[in-house]
Scaffold this motif. Structure first.
Motif, PDB file in Angstrom:
ATOM      1  N   LEU A  91       0.818  -1.220   0.000  1.00 32.74           N
ATOM      2  CA  LEU A  91       0.000   0.000   0.000  1.00 32.74           C
ATOM      3  C   LEU A  91       0.850   1.268   0.000  1.00 32.74           C
ATOM      4  O   LEU A  91       0.437   2.309  -0.503  1.00 32.74           O
ATOM      5  N   GLY A  92       1.999   1.212   0.637  1.00 31.80           N
ATOM      6  CA  GLY A  92       2.861   2.392   0.701  1.00 31.80           C
ATOM      7  C   GLY A  92       2.383   3.449   1.676  1.00 31.80           C
ATOM      8  O   GLY A  92       2.772   4.619   1.579  1.00 31.80           O
ATOM      9  N   LEU A  93       1.557   3.055   2.631  1.00 30.44           N
ATOM     10  CA  LEU A  93       1.068   4.010   3.631  1.00 30.44           C
ATOM     11  C   LEU A  93       2.133   4.290   4.679  1.00 30.44           C
ATOM     12  O   LEU A  93       2.975   3.436   4.977  1.00 30.44           O
ATOM     13  N   THR A  94       2.096   5.486   5.231  1.00 27.04           N
ATOM     14  CA  THR A  94       2.954   5.836   6.366  1.00 27.04           C
ATOM     15  C   THR A  94       2.080   6.303   7.517  1.00 27.04           C
ATOM     16  O   THR A  94       0.883   6.534   7.360  1.00 27.04           O
ATOM     17  N   LEU A 115       1.128  10.639  12.957  1.00 27.02           N
ATOM     18  CA  LEU A 115       0.384   9.924  13.986  1.00 27.02           C
ATOM     19  C   LEU A 115       1.258   9.590  15.185  1.00 27.02           C
ATOM     20  O   LEU A 115       0.735   9.287  16.267  1.00 27.02           O
ATOM     21  N   CYS A 116       2.555   9.624  15.005  1.00 29.29           N
ATOM     22  CA  CYS A 116       3.500   9.342  16.080  1.00 29.29           C
ATOM     23  C   CYS A 116       4.827   9.994  15.685  1.00 29.29           C
ATOM     24  O   CYS A 116       5.002  10.410  14.530  1.00 29.29           O
ATOM     25  N   PRO A 117       5.778  10.120  16.588  1.00 30.31           N
ATOM     26  CA  PRO A 117       7.071  10.707  16.230  1.00 30.31           C
ATOM     27  C   PRO A 117       7.702   9.990  15.035  1.00 30.31           C
ATOM     28  O   PRO A 117       7.737   8.762  14.982  1.00 30.31           O
ATOM     29  N   ARG A 118       8.151  10.789  14.049  1.00 31.58           N
ATOM     30  CA  ARG A 118       8.776  10.279  12.825  1.00 31.58           C
ATOM     31  C   ARG A 118       7.830   9.355  12.055  1.00 31.58           C
ATOM     32  O   ARG A 118       8.232   8.424  11.369  1.00 31.58           O
ATOM     33  N   GLY A 119       6.520   9.677  12.176  1.00 29.89           N
ATOM     34  CA  GLY A 119       5.515   8.850  11.517  1.00 29.89           C
ATOM     35  C   GLY A 119       5.623   8.834  10.008  1.00 29.89           C
ATOM     36  O   GLY A 119       5.297   7.830   9.365  1.00 29.89           O
ATOM     37  N   LYS A 120       6.106   9.948   9.421  1.00 39.25           N
ATOM     38  CA  LYS A 120       6.198   9.999   7.955  1.00 39.25           C
ATOM     39  C   LYS A 120       7.265   9.044   7.419  1.00 39.25           C
ATOM     40  O   LYS A 120       7.285   8.722   6.226  1.00 39.25           O
ATOM     41  N   ASP A 121       8.134   8.589   8.322  1.00 36.29           N
ATOM     42  CA  ASP A 121       9.185   7.667   7.891  1.00 36.29           C
ATOM     43  C   ASP A 121       8.844   6.207   8.211  1.00 36.29           C
ATOM     44  O   ASP A 121       9.610   5.305   7.882  1.00 36.29           O
ATOM     45  N   MET A 122       7.689   5.986   8.850  1.00 31.99           N
ATOM     46  CA  MET A 122       7.292   4.629   9.233  1.00 31.99           C
ATOM     47  C   MET A 122       6.314   4.067   8.207  1.00 31.99           C
ATOM     48  O   MET A 122       5.245   4.630   7.974  1.00 31.99           O
ATOM     49  N   ALA A 149      -1.664  -1.152  14.975  1.00 34.86           N
ATOM     50  CA  ALA A 149      -1.227   0.066  15.659  1.00 34.86           C
ATOM     51  C   ALA A 149      -1.546   1.290  14.818  1.00 34.86           C
ATOM     52  O   ALA A 149      -1.960   2.340  15.348  1.00 34.86           O
ATOM     53  N   TYR A 150      -1.365   1.188  13.504  1.00 38.36           N
ATOM     54  CA  TYR A 150      -1.676   2.301  12.594  1.00 38.36           C
ATOM     55  C   TYR A 150      -3.163   2.662  12.670  1.00 38.36           C
ATOM     56  O   TYR A 150      -3.525   3.839  12.800  1.00 38.36           O
TER      57      TYR A 150
END
Length: 663
Positions: free
Chosen positions: A467-470, A486-493, A502-503
């Motif tokens: 899906l490629g979601l972060t 949604l959480c610290p450094r979420g754009k990289d997760m 969890a997402y």
């Protein structure tokens, strides 16, 4: 010169060694009435002088010993049935042992010299004796109007307090099976030695009373169905509450307690509706909300609202065209005590006043507050009746104060038992109850997001990875899209099969909790202002299912029953035209008549009055009028049914019907 001791324990030693209690009791048992009266007055004076003249700390340690000796002497001389004097001494002994400071005497604190004279074990016979009196009263209540007296119950609870405290202090929770032992006769005849464990002793008391109360509840079932009342039931709830408290001291005890009551739901609910009073703690029942029905739950949560008897009245004069803003001025910053008192409502340039106008104001204001056009709340796509705080309401700088107003208005409507036709979204309701919001709870509020999250959770693991979601989400702020993590450094997760749960949880939290937390907090503050504390707020919402709250706040969601309407209306033949009206017209007519569009759950039978039709002296050119406070409609003597239909159809138009009521 002989030195006089000022140590109260020296006086106590002299008092007991000289057998003063025995001497007074012997005089009391005299056949001579003068001697008997003299002894009675002397004993009463002795008790009063200790209570009133000695320093408090001395009184707490001196009086229990005196009363215990008097009670023992009376028991030896006259038995438990001596009556008044013994009950007086026993009552005062109970009052003292219930005192929080005196409690130290009975579980390890206080002066050791007192402990040598009076011990916790000395209270066992009184607890057993009072439990037997309650048992006899309960048995009697199954066949007559005489049950346990309030004074007996009060004394029983007083003597139980140090006993329960000792059990708690021991920090030993025994399985029920380890606590059982039997007596050949009743509790008052049990002989308890110093080796008897208070934990087992307390269980005997608990089980005997619970068994008897279960028999009483079983006997009640048929009487409740027949709508027969018995004044001997008035102490049942008080005793049940105490037994529930004891049950929690034993492993499996609480489950045992509720298992015994489960078959007598009708009796328990009747006791609640009939005898539960404001100011008492009913959390023990509300924690088991499935054990009671909707009517009982509603009764208990409504008791959470304090009823202030405020001498002044809070008068409001409001322009219909400025309903929300002027209502804000009267309600938002007023002292809660005044709002809980008497409210007087009048629309400007209109003569009508009274409870009917107040009901109309509550309904119109609630509809305005929750109208999506106002901007405070949005409607749920899957169920447009339901409202959820608008995440974008901050376009109005006063929006948070209006949320607090909304909380006050809804709480006041509930307190005044006015159905306003509003229902909350599940996620909104759960947050007010202090509960978590899950995926299933957002189904109505955002069906698209629900469907998307459900797909992510249910799809093949390899598909999730593709899906490629972060861990980010898009926020719409005044028409512009902002990406938030949604959480610290979420754009990289990257969302994958391992972290997709969890997402989803974080996404729901941010969209339905964090984004509206401040708004719900202000709504809760407004509601708390009226219900009187955060504890009451949480208990109110936590004790109800969403469907319960719908029924209390919205009212009956079924179409208005014409048969029920006529059955609760005097001179009902004059409203034959009801059958020919649409559901919308009937609601409008009801609103014109009594300022309510939504009936209580019970229908017309849930109103505080029957409805009335009266002839008006006005000419046939006039429209009907109403006294909404008194549930009265006034009809000119129209010459034909056709004319009556015409006039009634005119007042059932929304823009007309709300302004013809007289009071």
């Amino acid at each position: 010169m002989v030195e006089t001791s000022h140590d109260p324990y020296d006086h106590l030693h002299i008092f007991t060694s000289c057998c003063v209690p025995n001497a007074l009791v012997m005089l009391y048992m005299s056949q001579d009435e003068d001697n008997r009266n003299c002894a009675y007055e002397s004993i009463r004076d002795l008790i009063d002088s200790i209570r009133l003249l000695l320093p408090y700390t001395v009184y707490l340690q001196f009086l229990p010993v005196v009363l215990l000796e008097l009670c023992k002497s009376l028991q030896r001389a006259a038995g438990y049935d001596d009556g008044l004097l013994y009950e007086i001494c026993r009552h005062f002994l109970g009052v003292v042992v219930k005192d929080s400071k005196a409690m130290n005497i009975f579980h390890g604190g206080g002066d050791n010299r007192v402990m040598m004279i009076i011990a916790l074990h000395d209270l066992f016979p009184f607890v057993a004796e009072l439990a037997s009196e309650l048992t006899r009263g309960l048995v009697s209540s199954m066949e007559s109007d005489f049950g346990p007296s309030r004074s007996e119950v009060k004394d029983f609870l007083a003597f139980l307090k140090p006993l329960k405290a000792a059990v708690v202090k021991n920090q030993v929770i025994l399985p029920l099976s380890n606590c059982v032992f039997t007596c050949e006769d009743n509790l008052s005849n049990c002989i308890f030695t110093c080796e008897d464990n208070e934990i087992r002793f307390l269980y005997v008391i608990f089980d005997d009373l619970l068994t008897t109360l279960v028999m009483c509840l079983k006997a009640m079932e048929g009487l409740v169905i027949e709508k027969k009342e018995n004044s001997g039931w008035d102490q049942y709830l008080v005793i049940l509450k105490e037994l529930h408290g004891i049950s929690k001291l034993y492993q499996g005890g609480e489950e045992y307690f509720w298992r015994n009551l489960k078959d007598f739901k009708r009796s328990l609910c009747h006791l609640i509706v009939r005898y539960a009073k404001r100011g008492e703690d009913y959390k023990w029942i509300l924690d088991q909300k499935d054990a009671i029905d909707f009517e009982a739950r509603r009764h208990l949560v409504m008791l959470l609202f304090p009823m202030d008897e405020y001498d002044d009245i809070h008068e409001m004069f409001i322009d219909r065209s400025r309903l929300l803003t002027e209502s804000f001025e009267y309600v938002a910053n007023e002292e809660p005590e005044r709002l809980r008192g008497e409210l007087i409502m009048e629309f400007k340039d209109e003569e009508a006043t009274g409870q009917g106008v107040l009901r109309e104001w509550f309904f119109l204001l609630s509809q305005e507050i929750f109208n999506p056009k106002t901007g405070l709340f949005v409607a749920c796509p899957n169920d447009p009746r339901r409202s959820f705080p608008n995440p974008s309401s901050n376009v109005d700088r006063l929006h948070l104060e209006y949320f607090r107003l909304a909380g006050r208005v809804i709480a006041l409507a509930l307190m005044n038992k006015i159905q306003v036709g509003i229902v909350f979204d599940r996620s909104f309701f759960l947050q007010l109850a202090g509960k978590n919001v899950s995926l299933e709870d957002i189904k109505d509020a955002n069906p698209f997001l629900y469907s998307s999250c459900r797909q992510i959770l249910d799809m093949d693991p390899s598909a999730v990875d593709a899906l490629g979601l972060t861990f980010v989400w898009d926020i719409n702020e005044s028409g512009s899209i902002k990406v938030a993590e949604l959480c610290p450094r979420g754009k990289d997760m990257i969302v994958n099969s391992s972290n997709r749960k969890a997402y989803v949880d974080l996404l729901i939290h941010h969209r339905f909790v964090a984004s509206v937390a401040e708004k719900i907090s202000h709504f809760a503050r407004g509601f708390t202002d009226i219900i009187g504390g955060k504890k009451n707020l949480k208990m109110f919402f936590g004790s109800l299912a969403l469907e319960d709250f719908d029924r209390i706040l919205h009212g009956n969601e079924s179409d208005i029953c014409v048969v029920d309407w006529k059955a609760h209306t005097d001179r009902s033949p004059n409203i034959l035209v009801l059958e020919e009206m649409t559901a919308k017209q009937r609601k409008a007519l009801l609103f014109f008549w009594i300022s309510m569009k939504y009936l209580p759950v019970e229908g017309f039978g849930g109103l505080t009055s029957r409805l009335y039709i009266y002839k008006s002296n006005e000419s046939i050119d006039h429209l009907p009028s109403s006294h909404t406070c008194f549930y009265q409609i006034l009809l000119p003597v129209y010459p034909s049914m056709a004319m009556m239909k015409n006039r009634l159809s005119f007042i059932t138009q929304d823009h007309v019907g709300c302004s013809f009521g007289m009071s």
